[in-house]
Design an enzyme around this catalytic site. Structure first.
Site, PDB file in Angstrom:
ATOM      1  N   LYS A 116      23.722 -30.044 -30.183  1.00  0.00           N
ATOM      2  CA  LYS A 116      23.918 -29.323 -28.867  1.00  0.00           C
ATOM      3  C   LYS A 116      25.446 -29.358 -28.371  1.00  0.00           C
ATOM      4  CE  LYS A 116      19.205 -29.706 -27.248  1.00  0.00           C
ATOM      5  NZ  LYS A 116      18.603 -29.683 -25.905  1.00  0.00           N
ATOM      6  N   LYS A 237       8.324 -25.788 -21.413  1.00  0.00           N
ATOM      7  CA  LYS A 237       7.903 -24.442 -20.678  1.00  0.00           C
ATOM      8  C   LYS A 237       6.258 -24.466 -20.646  1.00  0.00           C
ATOM      9  CE  LYS A 237      11.849 -22.820 -22.844  1.00  0.00           C
ATOM     10  NZ  LYS A 237      12.404 -21.993 -24.083  1.00  0.00           N
ATOM     11  N   ARG A 291      15.468 -19.396 -33.903  1.00  0.00           N
ATOM     12  CA  ARG A 291      14.226 -19.137 -34.471  1.00  0.00           C
ATOM     13  C   ARG A 291      13.164 -18.481 -33.490  1.00  0.00           C
ATOM     14  NH1 ARG A 291      11.534 -22.108 -30.851  1.00  0.00           N
ATOM     15  NH2 ARG A 291      12.601 -23.938 -30.071  1.00  0.00           N
TER      16      ARG A 291
HETATM   17  P1  ADP Z   1      15.371 -29.017 -25.305  1.00  0.00           P
HETATM   18  O1  ADP Z   1      16.158 -28.596 -26.309  1.00  0.00           O
HETATM   19  O2  ADP Z   1      14.750 -30.188 -25.473  1.00  0.00           O
HETATM   20  O3  ADP Z   1      14.091 -27.946 -24.778  1.00  0.00           O
HETATM   21  P2  ADP Z   1      17.276 -27.820 -23.093  1.00  0.00           P
HETATM   22  O4  ADP Z   1      18.548 -28.329 -23.410  1.00  0.00           O
HETATM   23  O5  ADP Z   1      16.856 -26.825 -23.631  1.00  0.00           O
HETATM   24  O6  ADP Z   1      16.421 -29.013 -23.964  1.00  0.00           O
HETATM   25  O7  ADP Z   1      16.605 -28.132 -21.858  1.00  0.00           O
HETATM   26  C1  ADP Z   1      15.273 -28.074 -21.537  1.00  0.00           C
HETATM   27  C2  ADP Z   1      14.945 -28.118 -20.026  1.00  0.00           C
HETATM   28  O8  ADP Z   1      15.439 -29.411 -19.625  1.00  0.00           O
HETATM   29  C3  ADP Z   1      15.688 -27.206 -19.284  1.00  0.00           C
HETATM   30  O9  ADP Z   1      14.979 -25.995 -19.354  1.00  0.00           O
HETATM   31  C4  ADP Z   1      15.668 -27.585 -17.984  1.00  0.00           C
HETATM   32  O10 ADP Z   1      14.495 -27.555 -17.239  1.00  0.00           O
HETATM   33  C5  ADP Z   1      15.972 -29.122 -18.201  1.00  0.00           C
HETATM   34  N1  ADP Z   1      17.366 -29.391 -18.147  1.00  0.00           N
HETATM   35  C6  ADP Z   1      18.566 -29.367 -19.294  1.00  0.00           C
HETATM   36  N2  ADP Z   1      19.554 -29.397 -18.920  1.00  0.00           N
HETATM   37  C7  ADP Z   1      19.525 -29.597 -17.479  1.00  0.00           C
HETATM   38  C8  ADP Z   1      20.360 -29.942 -16.563  1.00  0.00           C
HETATM   39  N3  ADP Z   1      21.776 -29.919 -17.134  1.00  0.00           N
HETATM   40  N4  ADP Z   1      20.189 -30.139 -15.302  1.00  0.00           N
HETATM   41  C9  ADP Z   1      18.956 -29.855 -14.911  1.00  0.00           C
HETATM   42  N5  ADP Z   1      17.769 -29.583 -15.952  1.00  0.00           N
HETATM   43  C10 ADP Z   1      18.298 -29.691 -17.185  1.00  0.00           C
END
Ligand code: ADP
Length: 446
Positions: A116, A237, A291
């Site tokens: 990431k 989600k 994906r």
């Molecule tokens: P993963 O790959 O584990 O799903 P993500 O980076 O996609 O991680 O983040 C998943 C969720 O975590 C986001 O939808 C949000 O709810 C929370 N999140 C991630 N980064 C942040 C941030 N910088 N500030 C607030 N919430 C965050």
């Protein structure tokens, strides 16, 4: 087009892929672990091969066994679904090295987006706004203190190789940073075999908005609008909807154009999702999923496009069937992820499903591999069904969803259906007035 597709997955997504294969007239091969020999995808597929014992590491993640299954069945392509090997760039490489087509992006893009920190740097270079934070991995406590102070508390420490909402630590002030850093690194190492972590501004009340894209091997790129996935528990989600209530057409088009431009410059191939946090009218990139996603059906419901068929066509070298102007959005769709879990404690509830009756009628779609008499094994994800509902507008969609949830009967195991029935009574959900923290706050209040 392919002669035969091997589905390297299980559960509802294996069935979803089987359906796309058959709708394209392509035979499908199922693979399964020893506990899954009664699974629906195995029953329906044209052929099936057992690839190992119950633990995923020995079956659904067992690359040599999956390749052998391909060889035995003479499948010429593999669809990895989501989870398991779907974002493993080495797997994609090995598959291609065996002259089998991996139905997904090029290994280099899977690898890039799998880290990431690298993904954010690349997207920023391509003109996409990102969440403010460290642009490199955190090497020391001093590093962490300096960056967090620069970014401004609260911050969030995240695993570079993270996924599934795991390995994130919120840090409210400097006194918490040392412990949060070592905990995050240890958790990241245990979960992802990589202790690289990075720091981001912790956004307090954003929405999670993501854009679905597809890119073919002829340079065409389109987007299919957004999904709002702000209803989350433990950063995962729970319910997704499309379109998002807070985007207007101008904003949708602006972001769509920006994202398509970046994807084109990247030379990306296949379907993918660019995820953002959205606050005060601004988008901030968090990650790209290379994906098909669990929530792809809400997009299919409002566009009428089969995204899994599209993945297959793209992998076979065909051109996208539409230009951007051909993709139009109709009505509103909501998906509920129904898990075999207690609706209040969320404790998994595997076991025998004694009764299973799914809702029907206009606008209802069920993606599930469950049937009465099926025994849900304790080894895998607890998602047992996705209820996806479409309506001509959000109000009709909510009314149908409420009806459908009340028609849905699952007996023998606990499910999260009662949670959704309850959520639909809440003003915040009815009005669409919720952000990524709403559900956690609501569950604590109860
Ligand atoms: P993963 O790959 O584990 O799903 P993500 O980076 O996609 O991680 O983040 C998943 C969720 O975590 C986001 O939808 C949000 O709810 C929370 N999140 C991630 N980064 C942040 C941030 N910088 N500030 C607030 N919430 C965050």
């Amino acid at each position: 087009m392919f002669q035969k597709i091997l589905i390297a997955n299980r559960g509802e997504i294996a069935l979803r892929i089987y359906r796309a294969c058959h709708d394209l007239g392509i035979p499908a091969v199922a693979v399964h672990s020893t506990v899954d020999d009664d699974a629906m995808h195995v029953r329906l597929a044209d052929e099936s091969v057992c690839i190992g014992p119950a633990p995923a590491a020995e079956s659904y993640l067992n690359i040599p066994a999956i390749l052998s299954a391909c060889e035995i069945s003479q499948a010429d392509a593999i669809h990895p679904g989501y989870g398991f090997l779907s974002e493993n760039s080495k797997f994609a490489e090995i598959v291609e090295a065996h002259d089998i087509t991996f139905i997904g992006p090029k290994p280099e893009h899977i690898q890039l987006m799998g880290n990431k920190i690298a993904a954010k740097a690349k997207m920023q270079e391509l003109g996409i706004p990102v969440v403010p934070g460290s642009d490199e991995k955190i090497n020391s406590e001093q590093d962490a203190r300096r960056i967090a102070a620069d970014v401004g508390y609260p911050v969030i420490i995240k695993a570079a190789a993270g996924g599934g909402g795991r390995g994130m630590k919120i840090v409210l002030d400097e006194s918490q940073i040392a412990l949060a850093l070592s905990t995050a690194q240890n958790e990241a190492k245990a979960a992802f075999a990589d202790d690289s972590v990075y720091i981001e501004k912790y956004m307090s009340t954003p929405r999670h908005i993501e854009l679905q894209i597809a890119a073919d091997s002829h340079g065409n790129v389109v987007h299919f609008g957004e999904r709002d996935c702000s209803l989350q528990r433990r950063h995962q989600k729970v319910l997704e909807e499309a379109p998002s209530l807070i985007l207007d057409d101008t904003e949708r088009q602006r972001m769509g154009d920006l994202v398509c431009d970046a994807v084109r410059k990247l030379g990306y191939l296949g379907v993918g999702t660019i995820e953002f946090l959205y606050e005060n009218g601004e988008f901030y990139f968090i990650e790209m999923n290379t994906r098909i996603q669990v929530e792809h059906p809400v997009t299919e419901m409002i566009t009428g496009i089969d995204l899994v068929q599209e993945q297959i066509r793209i992998a076979a070298g065909e051109s996208l069937q539409w230009q951007q102007s051909d993709i139009t959005f109709s009505g509103h769709a909501i998906e509920c992820r129904i898990n075999a879990e207690h609706p209040k404690t969320f404790i998994p509830s595997p076991g025998l499903v004694t009764r299973f009756h799914v809702p029907g009628g206009p606008g209802i779609r069920i993606d599930s591999a469950i049937y009465a008499g099926y025994k849900i094994p304790p080894f895998y994800d607890s998602l047992i069904a996705k209820l996806i509902v479409h309506g001509s507008d959000r109000n009709e969609c909510l009314l149908r969803l409420d009806r459908a949830l009340r028609e849905f009967v699952v007996e023998g195991v606990e499910t999260t259906i009662p949670l959704f029935v309850d959520l639909l009574q809440q003003d915040a959900i009815r009005d669409g007035n919720y952000n990524i923290r709403w559900l956690e706050q609501y569950l604590k209040l109860e």
